[in-house]
Design an enzyme around this catalytic site. Sequence first.
Site, mmCIF file in Angstrom:
data_model
loop_
_atom_site.group_PDB
_atom_site.id
_atom_site.type_symbol
_atom_site.label_atom_id
_atom_site.label_comp_id
_atom_site.label_asym_id
_atom_site.label_seq_id
_atom_site.Cartn_x
_atom_site.Cartn_y
_atom_site.Cartn_z
ATOM 1 C CE LYS A 58 48.980 -17.843 -17.792
ATOM 2 N NZ LYS A 58 47.954 -17.349 -18.730
ATOM 3 C CG ASP A 69 30.324 -20.281 -14.713
ATOM 4 O OD1 ASP A 69 30.397 -20.759 -13.559
ATOM 5 O OD2 ASP A 69 31.096 -19.399 -15.137
ATOM 6 C CB SER A 122 45.849 -20.657 -18.880
ATOM 7 O OG SER A 122 45.870 -19.429 -19.554
#
Length: 765
Positions: free
Chosen positions: A502, A488, A477
């Site tokens: 999740k 990224d 999460s």
Amino acid sequence: MTFRPLLVLLMALSVTVTASAQSAADMGAAKPRKVSELPLQPNGSEADAALISAHLLTRFHYDAQPLDDAMSQKIYALYFKLLDGEKVFFTQEDMAKFAQYRDKFDDAIWNKDLSGPFTIFNQYILRAIDRMTYARSLLKQGFDFNTTDTYNIDRKNADWPKDKAELDDLWRKRTMNDWLRLKLAGKSDDEIRKTLDKRYSSYIDRVKQLDSEDAFQTFMTAYANSTDPHTDYMGPRAAENFDITMKLSLEGIGAVLQARDDYTQIRELVPAGPAAKSGKIHVGDLVLGVGQGATGPVTDVVGWRLDDVVNLIRGKKDTTVRLEIVPADQGQDGKHEMVTLVRQKVAIEEQAAKKKVIEITDGGVSRKIGVIELPMFYSDFGARSEGDKNFKSATRDVAKLLGELKAEGVQGVVVDLRNNGGGSLYEANELTGLFIDKGPVVQVRDARGQVQVQGDDDPGMSWSGPLAVLVNRGTASASEIFSAAIQDYGRGLIIGTPTFGKGTVQTLIDLDKFASDPSSNPNYGALKMTVQEFFRINGGSTQLRGVTPDILYPTNGDEKDFGESTYDNALPWTQIAPADYKPVADMKAYLPQLQQMHEARDTKSPAWQLMLDEIAEYKKLSDRTSISLNYDQRQAERKQLDTIQADFRARHKTIDGNDAAEADEDSQLDDGLNPSERSLKSELKEQADAKKAPDPQLQETAHILFDAIGLINANPKLAAEVLPYGGKQGDSQSVATTDGPASLPSATVEPGASSAPAPATSTAH
């Protein structure tokens, strides 16, 4: 990660609970639940809470589904999974009788008639008592272990026993296996009979203490989890404990309690809490009674459920509570003592961010690598909104630790997010800002399909040097938001095993706000409801797929039973358009070199090879679905396992050369006991040994970062590619903290002209 079979609930009645804040009115209303009166009956308040939850779930859930016959069938299946997931209490004959309720649970909620779910729960209580009573009766004659019988230890996909005769045979084998485990551990028949009779008797006592609140909690958990795996109903106490977990503080005496037989025992004292500072409360003490105020009557709590005892000890700051205790060193029949404590605000530091420094020496070169361990993304939203400049925050704590690590001269930082199950979405966003200059961090899509980009608007970084993030299957999460953003941007190396997967955001809704008569002081609990899905800034989702590390470590096999992909009703993976961002570095520039150096080192590393062998043995044992009930065969298997573990211990001793390798040899093999049957001293020792144990994955992660720093130092062109912003920023001293009051992110959902309640807390928990 909200699924909790009722068997786990019953076990939880004998494990750790922290005594924390509760209103004086609630404390005065606490009653012992020694034996509940059967049959249990629903009350109007529970029916109201169910109806309010249904209105919210069918209108404002991210993937809103009607509460109809189809949903009823899902609730029905999960309700029985919660009650009897191992299929050891009910028979096929029982299930045929219960089938009438399969498509009636929707009507039960809409019509505020919970008699059906309660009828099933009452039958569960009777059947559980009956089964444990039958197991106790089998102890009288003992067992013949010269047999070819086997016991199926994995009954997830098994059928319910056909009838009572088949159920009796199943329980004969279960009890036989309990006996055999103790026999293999060296216990005599008399000791075994005494241990198991006490175990089964205690289970019966706990079952008899189940009440209507437990029945309703289990049923509503089935409904909430049927909408998606992370939507959950929380009773009043569960909601309060969730709040304590998020803000890492409470108002109470600062003690962790556990149930042991009929007693409540002090398991741990929180440093600087009232109990610890008194010098009169010690680990192992038994709590026999609780009194309110300086002169209030003392309530005898022997035989009480643990949560009821905690409820009495809880209280507001600066109020007085008195504990009647028996000191740990005197046993149950020791002299009673009365201790008066004044409740205070207590910080729970166990789950707070921590730091340490690992010094790596290789090739005659030494470098310091800083490590920040973050167990969860916590935040005291209430204190923040009230303008408390000292509010608890994961970001603030990590920023402070980064400053200390820089002062200690570290050259790289590892953020350890292993088993970090998430927490505050806001904190995940803010924490990322400590490692990037500024820019988007996460994209959040609501039920209407509208996408909001959240990010770091404050220029500057707390740490701009080499960075690694250590993850595993338990990284979930909010942890995945942080890890994905770092990946990224190319800001740092992601190392470890694939994460949980999740990708949804929940909000906590206080159901009392929807009472028709708020002045009646309703006690409906809370609904943790999925209202959004988050996406990486590259447009992909972490849902189901998680974050794949740049450098992969071996898995232990738990991924087949643990992770988003193991849920039948998990949301699918999707993607959206990327956010407007630019990577700040390119990790691919040195990944092949780092991978090669990692593999070459670990091929020669005794510690890494030992870890691989231990993982292989763990997988082998966990893959078993049945075990023999023949004594000679099990003894041979135990001797073989003992030989393997003795080899592991010897290798650990050679490699580690410290106290971690000196664990009690007897603790390495199954002793046949449940946790509550072991002494507290042995439990705490095992816990301490686990903390001291070497951590080859963390050590290797630090070594990989060591390698990265060496490559960067040796090649300015490479440094310009893999350091953030071409290595031109330097270590900015600007720290992205949020002192003082701040507006909180809202997860408000507004389909049509209606609006969902604005949450007190938005989490990606």
